[in-house]
Design an enzyme around this catalytic site. Structure first.
Site, PDB file in Angstrom:
ATOM      1  CB  CYS A  36     -11.106   2.189   1.858  1.00  0.00           C
ATOM      2  SG  CYS A  36      -9.900   3.469   2.275  1.00  0.00           S
ATOM      3  NE  ARG A  42      -9.771   1.036  -1.618  1.00  0.00           N
ATOM      4  CZ  ARG A  42      -9.989  -0.178  -1.149  1.00  0.00           C
ATOM      5  NH1 ARG A  42     -10.851  -0.960  -1.783  1.00  0.00           N
ATOM      6  NH2 ARG A  42      -9.390  -0.626  -0.076  1.00  0.00           N
ATOM      7  CG  ASP A 152      -6.245  -1.523  -2.072  1.00  0.00           C
ATOM      8  OD1 ASP A 152      -5.721  -0.431  -2.365  1.00  0.00           O
ATOM      9  OD2 ASP A 152      -5.941  -2.187  -1.072  1.00  0.00           O
TER      10      ASP A 152
HETATM   11  P1  4NP Z   1      -7.003   2.221   0.695  1.00  0.00           P
HETATM   12  O1  4NP Z   1      -5.667   1.568   0.107  1.00  0.00           O
HETATM   13  O2  4NP Z   1      -7.700   1.140   1.502  1.00  0.00           O
HETATM   14  O3  4NP Z   1      -7.784   2.605  -0.521  1.00  0.00           O
HETATM   15  O4  4NP Z   1      -6.585   3.381   1.535  1.00  0.00           O
HETATM   16  C1  4NP Z   1      -4.707   0.958   0.930  1.00  0.00           C
HETATM   17  C2  4NP Z   1      -3.729   1.718   1.510  1.00  0.00           C
HETATM   18  C3  4NP Z   1      -2.768   1.122   2.311  1.00  0.00           C
HETATM   19  C4  4NP Z   1      -2.804  -0.240   2.504  1.00  0.00           C
HETATM   20  C5  4NP Z   1      -3.783  -1.007   1.922  1.00  0.00           C
HETATM   21  C6  4NP Z   1      -4.742  -0.405   1.134  1.00  0.00           C
HETATM   22  N1  4NP Z   1      -1.805  -0.866   3.310  1.00  0.00           N
HETATM   23  O5  4NP Z   1      -1.842  -2.093   3.460  1.00  0.00           O
HETATM   24  O6  4NP Z   1      -0.925  -0.159   3.845  1.00  0.00           O
END
Ligand code: 4NP
Length: 180
Positions: A36, A42, A152
């Site tokens: 991800c 995720r 997300d």
């Molecule tokens: P992930 O969610 O891609 O599902 O781990 C996110 C976690 C952090 C960030 C973006 C998406 N961020 O920009 O810090």
């Protein structure tokens, strides 16, 4: 819930079968990488769900996860995701890491969570063999026929984390059915 007629689809099935055949030809378990953006919501959840469901079904898999944004490297999964996952019996202990080009050689199947992850993965892939390992996780979420991503949850509320887990449990069950 009704099973989606179009999922997982021939392409998604073929990615799993090809990965399984390669692992079997090399006499080892299939290696699955979940990808991800941050690798704190995720994809570590996908890894944790797959590891537990595979163990319960007696199917040997090696799982890892990674993200394209390296800003959370070394961190445990987001506390909201850990909380939601713990309530369903998943203990998420993965430490966030950035994806590397060599991951596309080291793993048999590589699952992106959304279209942005998929386009980043296709950009990273240098060979046809690497390209052929890439598939979107939501393609296996058969109980959610019109869902075309694992969205997300980072900037949303608790329900977003629960929905991610619903999608991942559904998708992992379908993938394990293909790996049997
Ligand atoms: P992930 O969610 O891609 O599902 O781990 C996110 C976690 C952090 C960030 C973006 C998406 N961020 O920009 O810090």
């Amino acid at each position: 819930m009704k099973k989606g007629k179009d999922k997982p689809g021939k392409y998604a099935e073929s990615v799993i079968k090809r990965g399984l055949e390669k692992a079997e030809s090399e006499g080892r378990s299939v290696r699955l990488l979940f990808v991800c953006l941050g690798n704190i919501c995720r994809s570590p959840a996908a890894q944790g769900v797959m590891e537990k469901m595979a163990m319960e079904r007696g199917i040997a898999v090696e799982c890892d996860s990674a993200g394209f944004y390296g800003g959370h490297a070394g961190d445990l999964p987001d506390s909201r995701m850990r909380h939601a996952a713990t309530a369903r019996g998943y203990d998420l202990q993965h430490r966030s890491r950035k994806i590397h080009e060599y991951d596309l050689d080291a793993f048999d199947v590589i699952f992106g969570m959304d279209d942005s992850n998929m386009s980043d993965l296709h950009w990273l892939a240098q060979t046809k063999e690497q390209e052929d390992k890439l598939v979107k996780m939501s393609d296996f979420a058969v109980a959610f026929p019109s869902q075309d991503s694992v969205p997300d949850p980072y900037y949303g509320g608790v329900s977003g984390f629960e929905f991610v887990l619903d999608l991942l449990e559904d998708a992992c069950g379908e993938i394990l059915g293909l790996l049997k």
